[in-house]
Design a protein around this motif. Structure first.
Motif, PDB file in Angstrom:
ATOM      1  N   UNK A 250       0.813  -1.218   0.000  1.00  0.00           N
ATOM      2  CA  UNK A 250       0.000   0.000   0.000  1.00  0.00           C
ATOM      3  C   UNK A 250       0.850   1.274   0.000  1.00  0.00           C
ATOM      4  N   UNK A 251       2.116   1.133  -0.310  1.00  0.00           N
ATOM      5  CA  UNK A 251       2.985   2.296  -0.334  1.00  0.00           C
ATOM      6  C   UNK A 251       4.228   2.083   0.508  1.00  0.00           C
ATOM      7  N   UNK A 252       4.992   3.148   0.666  1.00  0.00           N
ATOM      8  CA  UNK A 252       6.270   3.056   1.373  1.00  0.00           C
ATOM      9  C   UNK A 252       6.460   4.222   2.345  1.00  0.00           C
ATOM     10  N   UNK A 253       7.376   4.018   3.285  1.00  0.00           N
ATOM     11  CA  UNK A 253       7.769   5.045   4.247  1.00  0.00           C
ATOM     12  C   UNK A 253       9.264   5.271   4.086  1.00  0.00           C
ATOM     13  N   UNK A 254       9.720   6.524   3.928  1.00  0.00           N
ATOM     14  CA  UNK A 254      11.145   6.776   3.723  1.00  0.00           C
ATOM     15  C   UNK A 254      11.996   6.279   4.886  1.00  0.00           C
ATOM     16  N   UNK A 266       9.269  16.671   3.622  1.00  0.00           N
ATOM     17  CA  UNK A 266       7.894  17.053   3.352  1.00  0.00           C
ATOM     18  C   UNK A 266       6.983  16.440   4.418  1.00  0.00           C
ATOM     19  N   UNK A 267       5.678  16.590   4.252  1.00  0.00           N
ATOM     20  CA  UNK A 267       4.732  16.137   5.271  1.00  0.00           C
ATOM     21  C   UNK A 267       4.735  14.627   5.466  1.00  0.00           C
ATOM     22  N   UNK A 268       5.235  13.879   4.474  1.00  0.00           N
ATOM     23  CA  UNK A 268       5.279  12.416   4.570  1.00  0.00           C
ATOM     24  C   UNK A 268       6.627  11.903   5.045  1.00  0.00           C
ATOM     25  N   UNK A 269       7.587  12.803   5.249  1.00  0.00           N
ATOM     26  CA  UNK A 269       8.898  12.403   5.738  1.00  0.00           C
ATOM     27  C   UNK A 269       9.953  12.234   4.668  1.00  0.00           C
ATOM     28  N   UNK A 270       9.607  12.449   3.393  1.00  0.00           N
ATOM     29  CA  UNK A 270      10.595  12.360   2.320  1.00  0.00           C
ATOM     30  C   UNK A 270      11.486  13.601   2.324  1.00  0.00           C
ATOM     31  N   UNK A 271      12.769  13.408   2.043  1.00  0.00           N
ATOM     32  CA  UNK A 271      13.745  14.494   2.149  1.00  0.00           C
ATOM     33  C   UNK A 271      13.589  15.475   0.996  1.00  0.00           C
ATOM     34  N   UNK A 272      13.584  16.760   1.326  1.00  0.00           N
ATOM     35  CA  UNK A 272      13.503  17.824   0.325  1.00  0.00           C
ATOM     36  C   UNK A 272      14.900  18.094  -0.239  1.00  0.00           C
ATOM     37  N   UNK A 273      14.992  18.244  -1.557  1.00  0.00           N
ATOM     38  CA  UNK A 273      16.274  18.578  -2.196  1.00  0.00           C
ATOM     39  C   UNK A 273      16.054  19.658  -3.245  1.00  0.00           C
TER      40      UNK A 273
END
Length: 317
Positions: A250-254, A266-273
């Motif tokens: 159902x998806x992934x978590x960084x 971002x709001x889901x925890x993925x790193x901004x670059x």
């Protein structure tokens, strides 16, 4: 997960100092390593499992240019061999902490290594997202899995559920259909999100069926999973159905737990670059599935790694 990599990779002696330390040995990390060497630098890739990362757990890769269809483990091996051919060092361990200083950065691992470097490239990818349903933790590895190519063989000629409706769920369903007697795809929406190619393939199989507008609310069993409690969202009722196994996609978590809050996400925890793959901290980059990006594929991960390493070569050396 039932799958065990065993002792496929033996740890080699590594130095205390590297020009670039790349955390994660999937396609993004390996690409960064190759481009770092081409830029005249000495990189180290720290990977917790095996060269190629999660590609090893994918049955087929069919959208990477040059390969009409190739097993994930095979292309992963090719990536690793390419990097080693150019002299990229690998260390198989888990990074527990990084320390950011202006001129020098430090990477610490769970086996006691302390490595100094000028640049860090984070390529740790993302881990499967749990459903959060009752009993999920209890039956993980006892009937519940997040990797069909790892654990599908345990369910030969049995009935399994696949939970999800995206590309990964359909790809893994196609793999399981070759092994299991029956594959039931359970999706919470009224239609699939997967590419039409995968939908058509799944719908053409006699042993694959679908439950739309449905959610798994609980996993039940004794020592092993036996039953799924499924909510029919249209009828607003919950019923039980027996399954031998269940696979959730159902998806992934960084995979950023070791970073704390040191980098902007971002709001889901993925790193901004930025466009160079550099984070809000100079000399620290993020590439591949761990960063905020609209597409998470082998081809985009490879491009990310190349961009980050090439920029680091020009900017810091």
């Amino acid at each position: 997960m039932f799958f065990d990599m065993g002792t496929a990779n033996k740890k080699q002696e590594i130095k205390d100092n590297y020009d670039i330390v790349i955390i994660g040995g999937g396609p993004a990390g390996i690409s960064a390593g190759i481009y770092a060497v081409q830029g005249g630098l000495k990189p180290l890739i720290i990977e917790k499992t095996v060269e190629g990362g999660q590609m090893n757990f994918t049955e087929l890769v069919e959208n990477y240019p040059g390969f009409k269809s190739i097993e994930g483990s095979e292309i992963a091996e090719k990536f690793g061999d390419h990097a080693k051919h150019y002299g990229v060092d690998f260390h198989f361990s888990t990074v527990t902490k990084i320390v950011n200083n202006e001129e020098n950065k430090i990477v610490k691992t769970d086996d006691g290594k302390v490595i100094n470097t000028k640049v860090i490239i984070i390529a740790t990818g993302a881990n499967p997202k749990p459903l959060g349903a009752e009993g999920e933790k209890d039956f993980f590895g006892k009937g519940i899995s997040y990797c069909a190519s790892c654990d599908g063989h345990f369910f030969k000629d049995q009935k399994v559920a696949v939970i999800g409706g995206g590309n990964t769920a359909l790809e893994e369903s196609l793999y399981l259909a070759k092994i299991a007697k029956e594959v039931v795809i359970i999706h919470r929406r009224d239609k699939l999100r997967a590419d039409k190619l995968y939908q058509d393939r799944a719908m053409a199989l006699d042993n694959v069926t679908f439950k739309f507008d449905s959610e798994v609310v609980a996993f039940k069993g004794d020592k092993k999973l036996k039953t799924l409690s499924i909510k029919d969202k249209k009828e607003n009722k919950v019923y039980d159905e027996d399954f031998d196994g269940a696979f959730a996609f159902i998806g992934h978590v960084p995979a950023t737990g070791f970073l704390g809050d040191m980098l902007k996400t971002d709001s889901r925890g993925y790193i901004e670059t930025d466009q160079n793959m550099e984070t809000n901290l100079k000399g620290i980059y993020a590439v591949g599935d761990v960063r905020n990006t609209i597409l998470r594929q082998v081809v985009t991960a490879v491009a990310d790694g190349a961009i980050a390493a090439s920029h680091a070569v020009r900017e810091y050396f």
